[in-house]
Design a protein around this motif. Structure first.
Motif, PDB file in Angstrom:
ATOM      1  N   MET A 128       0.845  -1.203   0.000  1.00 48.18           N
ATOM      2  CA  MET A 128       0.000   0.000   0.000  1.00 48.18           C
ATOM      3  C   MET A 128       0.882   1.257   0.000  1.00 48.18           C
ATOM      4  N   ARG A 129       1.913   1.284   0.804  1.00 46.79           N
ATOM      5  CA  ARG A 129       2.829   2.438   0.825  1.00 46.79           C
ATOM      6  C   ARG A 129       3.511   2.632  -0.529  1.00 46.79           C
ATOM      7  N   SER A 130       3.759   1.544  -1.226  1.00 45.00           N
ATOM      8  CA  SER A 130       4.400   1.636  -2.540  1.00 45.00           C
ATOM      9  C   SER A 130       3.471   2.219  -3.591  1.00 45.00           C
ATOM     10  N   GLY A 131       2.149   2.174  -3.347  1.00 47.40           N
ATOM     11  CA  GLY A 131       1.228   2.811  -4.278  1.00 47.40           C
ATOM     12  C   GLY A 131      -0.005   2.028  -4.675  1.00 47.40           C
ATOM     13  N   PHE A 132      -0.119   0.770  -4.259  1.00 47.44           N
ATOM     14  CA  PHE A 132      -1.351   0.040  -4.576  1.00 47.44           C
ATOM     15  C   PHE A 132      -2.516   0.677  -3.840  1.00 47.44           C
ATOM     16  N   ASN A 133      -3.658   0.749  -4.497  1.00 46.79           N
ATOM     17  CA  ASN A 133      -4.859   1.300  -3.876  1.00 46.79           C
ATOM     18  C   ASN A 133      -5.534   0.296  -2.958  1.00 46.79           C
ATOM     19  N   ALA A 134      -5.295  -0.990  -3.200  1.00 45.39           N
ATOM     20  CA  ALA A 134      -5.847  -2.037  -2.341  1.00 45.39           C
ATOM     21  C   ALA A 134      -5.031  -3.308  -2.552  1.00 45.39           C
ATOM     22  N   VAL A 135      -4.994  -4.131  -1.500  1.00 43.28           N
ATOM     23  CA  VAL A 135      -4.323  -5.426  -1.538  1.00 43.28           C
ATOM     24  C   VAL A 135      -5.323  -6.457  -1.037  1.00 43.28           C
ATOM     25  N   PHE A 136      -5.532  -7.512  -1.818  1.00 46.08           N
ATOM     26  CA  PHE A 136      -6.497  -8.551  -1.468  1.00 46.08           C
ATOM     27  C   PHE A 136      -5.773  -9.883  -1.327  1.00 46.08           C
ATOM     28  N   ASP A 137      -5.849 -10.459  -0.148  1.00 50.25           N
ATOM     29  CA  ASP A 137      -5.217 -11.746   0.120  1.00 50.25           C
ATOM     30  C   ASP A 137      -6.104 -12.871  -0.379  1.00 50.25           C
ATOM     31  N   ASP A 138      -5.488 -13.949  -0.839  1.00 46.55           N
ATOM     32  CA  ASP A 138      -6.259 -15.063  -1.381  1.00 46.55           C
ATOM     33  C   ASP A 138      -7.153 -15.728  -0.344  1.00 46.55           C
ATOM     34  N   SER A 139      -6.865 -15.567   0.923  1.00 46.48           N
ATOM     35  CA  SER A 139      -7.688 -16.208   1.954  1.00 46.48           C
ATOM     36  C   SER A 139      -8.955 -15.418   2.262  1.00 46.48           C
ATOM     37  N   GLY A 140      -9.057 -14.191   1.741  1.00 50.97           N
ATOM     38  CA  GLY A 140     -10.184 -13.330   2.074  1.00 50.97           C
ATOM     39  C   GLY A 140     -11.405 -13.475   1.200  1.00 50.97           C
ATOM     40  N   GLY A 141     -11.354 -14.301   0.182  1.00 50.41           N
ATOM     41  CA  GLY A 141     -12.501 -14.430  -0.705  1.00 50.41           C
ATOM     42  C   GLY A 141     -12.580 -13.261  -1.675  1.00 50.41           C
ATOM     43  N   ILE A 142     -13.683 -13.190  -2.386  1.00 49.00           N
ATOM     44  CA  ILE A 142     -13.830 -12.213  -3.467  1.00 49.00           C
ATOM     45  C   ILE A 142     -14.688 -11.010  -3.079  1.00 49.00           C
ATOM     46  N   THR A 143     -15.355 -11.070  -1.932  1.00 52.14           N
ATOM     47  CA  THR A 143     -16.308 -10.032  -1.540  1.00 52.14           C
ATOM     48  C   THR A 143     -15.666  -8.655  -1.417  1.00 52.14           C
ATOM     49  N   GLU A 144     -14.526  -8.562  -0.769  1.00 52.08           N
ATOM     50  CA  GLU A 144     -13.868  -7.257  -0.598  1.00 52.08           C
ATOM     51  C   GLU A 144     -13.439  -6.676  -1.941  1.00 52.08           C
ATOM     52  N   PHE A 145     -13.011  -7.521  -2.850  1.00 50.72           N
ATOM     53  CA  PHE A 145     -12.651  -7.074  -4.196  1.00 50.72           C
ATOM     54  C   PHE A 145     -13.883  -6.511  -4.904  1.00 50.72           C
ATOM     55  N   GLN A 146     -15.007  -7.206  -4.800  1.00 51.33           N
ATOM     56  CA  GLN A 146     -16.241  -6.731  -5.415  1.00 51.33           C
ATOM     57  C   GLN A 146     -16.666  -5.391  -4.815  1.00 51.33           C
ATOM     58  N   LYS A 147     -16.533  -5.236  -3.512  1.00 52.32           N
ATOM     59  CA  LYS A 147     -16.875  -3.969  -2.860  1.00 52.32           C
ATOM     60  C   LYS A 147     -15.977  -2.848  -3.370  1.00 52.32           C
ATOM     61  N   TYR A 148     -14.705  -3.143  -3.558  1.00 57.55           N
ATOM     62  CA  TYR A 148     -13.781  -2.134  -4.058  1.00 57.55           C
ATOM     63  C   TYR A 148     -14.217  -1.657  -5.447  1.00 57.55           C
ATOM     64  N   ILE A 149     -14.530  -2.603  -6.319  1.00 57.60           N
ATOM     65  CA  ILE A 149     -14.938  -2.236  -7.676  1.00 57.60           C
ATOM     66  C   ILE A 149     -16.230  -1.426  -7.657  1.00 57.60           C
TER      67      ILE A 149
END
Length: 167
Positions: A128-149
């Motif tokens: 995140m400090r390097s510049g990514f707007n979000a980081v999604f771990d594979d253990s977290g499922g897809i829901t947080e990614f969908q919320k981001y979009i």
């Protein structure tokens, strides 16, 4: 009967389709030869009405930068499965954020970020400090990614209506 706190698929689809569809550039890191993750993400994002440019696997950083300049996506999604996301993601994001033409494009990374198992979260803050707007771990499922979009769609739709641009 199964009940859930999640929005029904029909309602969720209406929410996604009611907003501006995004142009999403989908890629992996240069050492990652896995494709199933890219196919899944492409199908998911297309299901919700987005235009997906899937660069495929093992994409060199320079090609990602060139495609971003050429296609001007609303979002770049970097998916990784091989565990090198932390190392190569840092290199990639620094190249993108150092390019004045690309630095304002939202970019996220997700998947298997490292090879430390449950300790992979130690890499998230640095990414995140390097510049990514979000980081999604594979253990977290897809829901947080969908919320981001969905949040990005809302922001872009609002800005377009108000006459603002991303850049």
């Amino acid at each position: 009967m199964i009940t859930s706190s999640f929005t029904a698929p029909e309602e969720r689809e209406k929410l996604f389709r009611a907003k501006k569809s995004l142009t999403i550039l989908l890629t992996s890191i240069s050492s990652d030869s896995h494709t199933w993750n890219l196919v899944f993400l492409q199908l998911l994002m297309e299901f919700y009405g987005h235009n997906v440019i899937n660069l495929g696997c093992c994409v060199p950083d320079e090609e990602i930068l060139d495609k971003c300049k050429m296609r001007k996506p609303d979002l770049v999604v970097v998916s990784t499965v091989n565990g090198h996301g932390y190392i190569e993601g840092n290199r990639l994001i620094k190249s993108i954020k150092n390019d004045t033409e690309l630095r304002n494009i939202p970019i996220v990374i997700g998947g298997k970020i490292g090879i430390d198992g449950t300790n992979n979260n130690k890499h998230f803050s640095e990414l995140m400090r390097s510049g990514f707007n979000a980081v999604f771990d594979d253990s977290g499922g897809i829901t947080e990614f969908q919320k981001y979009i969905t949040g990005l769609q809302t922001a872009i739709s609002s800005n377009k209506r108000l006459g603002f641009s991303r850049g």
